[in-house]
Write an enzyme that holds these catalytic residues in place. Sequence first.
Site, PDB file in Angstrom:
ATOM      1  CB  SER A   1     -13.542  -3.943  -1.064  1.00 47.00           C
ATOM      2  OG  SER A   1     -12.288  -3.398  -1.377  1.00 47.00           O
ATOM      3  N   PRO A   2     -15.734  -4.239   1.969  1.00 48.18           N
ATOM      4  CG  PRO A   2     -16.057  -3.789   4.227  1.00 48.18           C
ATOM      5  CD  PRO A   2     -14.982  -3.891   3.196  1.00 48.18           C
ATOM      6  CG  LEU A   3     -19.010  -0.249   3.041  1.00 52.38           C
ATOM      7  CD1 LEU A   3     -18.811   1.104   3.700  1.00 52.38           C
ATOM      8  CD2 LEU A   3     -20.454  -0.721   3.192  1.00 52.38           C
TER       9      LEU A   3
ATOM     10  CE1 TYR B   1      -3.083  -2.979   0.159  1.00 52.79           C
ATOM     11  CE2 TYR B   1      -3.402  -2.606   2.509  1.00 52.79           C
ATOM     12  CZ  TYR B   1      -3.675  -3.318   1.358  1.00 52.79           C
ATOM     13  OH  TYR B   1      -4.545  -4.388   1.410  1.00 52.79           O
TER      14      TYR B   1
ATOM     15  NE  ARG C   1     -11.955  -2.381  -5.413  1.00 51.03           N
ATOM     16  CZ  ARG C   1     -12.397  -3.628  -5.320  1.00 51.03           C
ATOM     17  NH1 ARG C   1     -13.697  -3.846  -5.259  1.00 51.03           N
ATOM     18  NH2 ARG C   1     -11.566  -4.641  -5.266  1.00 51.03           N
ATOM     19  N   GLY C   2     -16.467   1.799  -1.439  1.00 47.34           N
ATOM     20  CA  GLY C   2     -17.242   2.993  -1.138  1.00 47.34           C
ATOM     21  C   GLY C   2     -18.565   3.097  -1.877  1.00 47.34           C
ATOM     22  CG  PHE C   3     -21.010   1.565  -5.888  1.00 49.88           C
ATOM     23  CD1 PHE C   3     -21.065   2.598  -6.809  1.00 49.88           C
ATOM     24  CD2 PHE C   3     -22.046   0.643  -5.862  1.00 49.88           C
ATOM     25  CE1 PHE C   3     -22.138   2.712  -7.695  1.00 49.88           C
ATOM     26  CE2 PHE C   3     -23.122   0.744  -6.737  1.00 49.88           C
ATOM     27  CZ  PHE C   3     -23.161   1.781  -7.660  1.00 49.88           C
TER      28      PHE C   3
ATOM     29  CG  HIS D   1      -1.548  -8.837  -0.888  1.00 56.81           C
ATOM     30  ND1 HIS D   1      -0.983  -7.605  -0.609  1.00 56.81           N
ATOM     31  CD2 HIS D   1      -2.858  -8.569  -1.098  1.00 56.81           C
ATOM     32  CE1 HIS D   1      -1.904  -6.659  -0.661  1.00 56.81           C
ATOM     33  NE2 HIS D   1      -3.051  -7.219  -0.957  1.00 56.81           N
TER      34      HIS D   1
END
Length: 397
Positions: free
Chosen positions: A271-273, A122, A275-277, A191
């Site tokens: 990314s449970p959302l 990252y 990536r924000g969407f 990873h």
Amino acid sequence: MKEEQNIVNNADMSRRNFLKRTVLAGAAICIAPTLEKVTAAERVIDGKSVVPHTAIPAGIAAVRTQRTLGSGKAAFTVSSMGYGCMGLNHNRSQYPSKENEIALVREAVERGVTLFDTAESYGYHVNEKLVGEALKGYTDRVFISSKFGHKFVNGVQVKTEEDSTPANIRRVCENSLRNLGVETLGMFYQHRIDPNTPIEVVAETVGELIKEGKILHWGMCEVNVETIRRAHKICPVTAIQSEYHFMHHTVEENGVLALCDELGIGFVPYSPLNRGFLGGMINEYTRFDPTNDNRQTLPRFQPEAIRANYRIVEVLNAFGRTRGITPAQVALAWLMNKKTFIVPIPGTTKLSHLEENLRACDIVFTAEEMNELEKAVTAIPVMGSRYDALQESKIQK
């Protein structure tokens, strides 16, 4: 994106901290004897002092429960929701000042979060060093997970190759410990799978690191059922980390989630959302930072796909509106109600979103509500792949 949507406002943070301190001070006057008893009743888990949820005053958004990833010797007890640190500097457009980010991470600790997720990739070592600085002085209360497996040459990722050779695993481990300023990693994930290194060799290597006290537990990201079984036989796996949310539920279809249940392995959705969407703040007119946001390259985040997929957000919004909860909270609560061994790790750079996410830990859905949600969402086809062809090729099928 507008700057105010991406930066934690200094004045807002100060105001919130003042209000929080005021609430805490008042609560302390009323329940000081209780807090004294709580302190005496602290539990030690994997060498960390875990303060019971009763130490956090009622009314404050916080995670007040723990969940266990893995089983037997691989069992790992953490907060029911973790914190994904990638977006603090990497792949998520503009971000706040370093001082505000450190304050936000520490706020998460004070609100009960004990699992923080980072990786060497990252922003090659940048995220790890930032997380290490933010959690300095708190490492007796939290666990940090990091990852190995990507190939780097002179600090530049070779995106067409992976490297999980024993020598590289050890090198990454030492770098992560140094960057984070800790003696032991809570979790060390592979990873992405390295097709040139047998998973048995990987498992043996991390098993040695566990015996040496450099890591507590290990896991893998985006792997299939066969790989999990092979690895688990050599060194018990504590958790699998893969993408999982309303718009991507492959782990239900390929048997990975069922296998975790069978073998007593935890599951950590990244990314449970989406990536924000799924938070409802992105639409077809959103413009991502061209220098630091990988969403602009993803098929699912192209304007046409966003427009089509927004119908899913509308379903979550309609469901949540009558229950007083936001689309993000619906999405996170759905995951946490699916299985007790699921610990999502949403990330954010905003205090308001941290509070919003943590309140999802208190939401309980009935079986009927879960069925209603899933039926409504699955009726809407998802447009666009989640990754480009190269990234998708790294995912085990």
